[in-house]
Design an enzyme around this catalytic site. Structure first.
Site, PDB file in Angstrom:
ATOM      1  N   ASP A  61       2.461  25.572   7.792  1.00 53.67           N
ATOM      2  CA  ASP A  61       2.073  25.727   9.198  1.00 53.67           C
ATOM      3  C   ASP A  61       2.311  24.476  10.032  1.00 53.67           C
ATOM      4  O   ASP A  61       1.924  24.435  11.214  1.00 53.67           O
ATOM      5  CB  ASP A  61       0.593  26.115   9.285  1.00 53.67           C
ATOM      6  CG  ASP A  61       0.344  27.552   8.845  1.00 53.67           C
ATOM      7  OD1 ASP A  61       0.829  28.456   9.536  1.00 53.67           O
ATOM      8  OD2 ASP A  61      -0.324  27.758   7.818  1.00 53.67           O
ATOM      9  N   HIS A 160      -6.962  31.998  17.857  1.00 54.15           N
ATOM     10  CA  HIS A 160      -7.352  30.875  18.694  1.00 54.15           C
ATOM     11  C   HIS A 160      -7.585  31.328  20.134  1.00 54.15           C
ATOM     12  O   HIS A 160      -7.087  32.391  20.545  1.00 54.15           O
ATOM     13  CB  HIS A 160      -6.235  29.817  18.727  1.00 54.15           C
ATOM     14  CG  HIS A 160      -6.043  29.080  17.449  1.00 54.15           C
ATOM     15  ND1 HIS A 160      -4.798  28.918  16.864  1.00 54.15           N
ATOM     16  CD2 HIS A 160      -6.926  28.436  16.639  1.00 54.15           C
ATOM     17  CE1 HIS A 160      -4.919  28.209  15.756  1.00 54.15           C
ATOM     18  NE2 HIS A 160      -6.205  27.898  15.600  1.00 54.15           N
ATOM     19  N   CYS A 241       1.659  26.680  20.787  1.00 52.87           N
ATOM     20  CA  CYS A 241       1.276  25.942  19.585  1.00 52.87           C
ATOM     21  C   CYS A 241       2.421  25.167  18.940  1.00 52.87           C
ATOM     22  O   CYS A 241       2.203  24.407  18.009  1.00 52.87           O
ATOM     23  CB  CYS A 241       0.619  26.867  18.561  1.00 52.87           C
ATOM     24  SG  CYS A 241       1.525  28.334  18.151  1.00 52.87           S
TER      25      CYS A 241
END
Length: 252
Positions: A61, A160, A241
């Protein structure tokens, strides 16, 4: 030059990234690399100079660099991700951030905080209370940012806060009220239309998977830069992100 864009290339294990709220789908590693390069190129074309965090090939990630650091003014808050397997990402991000000559502090145990839960607009910092961010982390962030109003937000069904809500350049919040209860939300036609990165006062970056939202924003007078990030969307990722933007005035 608008400023600096902290990014990190996807590694060979990108397909093993954590998936929580959506079914797992196969991820094309080579296509992900191509899409990431195009994303970085779009930032550069808009005046944001890419700064690459060190490779982290053993951390699937790691390209979701936003989760590792929150930048407010000249302060870089290094996070303590809610998923323990993601915490090693932070040390290498710290190396990159120190090169930007920002002051650094850390969220410490027992608090957890993912940068993807932090939405900054004006003097307000909205922070999602999620599976990755807890009350201890929110309280620590509030103490580190005494000059700003930190507002906790309850979430439902998303990873999120910025999976559900982001902000347009004028401060208008865009997102799905079913996932995050915030006043005055502009509701996009597509789920991925909730994800925008303001590049300047008139331009936003968003995913190619939200063409109707792009049309809506263009009718509001915004220029839209669309990028295909389909392989990252399979991992609950979005345009926000994959980078952390540091305005030029802060990066000098």
């Amino acid at each position: 030059m608008a400023g600096l864009a902290l990014v990190r290339k996807p590694g060979p294990r990108i397909a093993e990234g954590i998936v929580t709220n959506i079914p797992r789908e196969p991820v094309d590693r080579e296509l992900a690399a191509e899409q990431h390069a195009a994303y970085v190129a779009a930032l550069a074309a808009a005046g944001w100079r890419p700064v690459h965090a060190p490779p982290a090939d053993d951390l699937p990630d790691a390209p979701f660099v936003e989760d590792a650091v929150v930048v407010s003014g000249r302060l870089a808050v290094l996070t303590r991700p809610g998923a323990p397997e993601r915490r090693p990402e932070v040390d290498s991000v710290e190396q990159a951030v120190r090169g930007l000559r920002l002051n650094t502090v850390r969220i410490t145990r027992p608090g957890t905080l993912d940068g993807g839960d932090v939405l900054q607009t004006g003097d307000t910092v909205y922070v999602g209370r999620s599976a990755r961010t807890d009350d201890h982390g929110i309280a620590q962030l509030a103490a580190l940012l005494p000059e700003r109003e930190v507002v906790p937000v309850e979430l439902s069904g998303v990873l999120h806060l910025k999976s559900a809500v982001t902000a347009l350049p004028d401060g208008t919040l865009i997102g799905d009220p079913a996932h995050a209860r915030l006043p005055g939300l502009l509701v996009p036609p597509e789920e991925t239309g909730a994800h925008v990165v303001p590049l300047d006062g008139d331009t936003v970056l968003m995913a190619a998977s939200a063409p109707r939202t792009a049309e809506l924003l263009e009718k509001r007078g915004l220029a839209v830069v669309a990028v295909d990030i389909s392989e990252f969307e399979k991992l609950e990722g979005c345009v926000t992100c994959l980078s952390v933007l540091v305005p030029d005035a802060l990066s000098m």
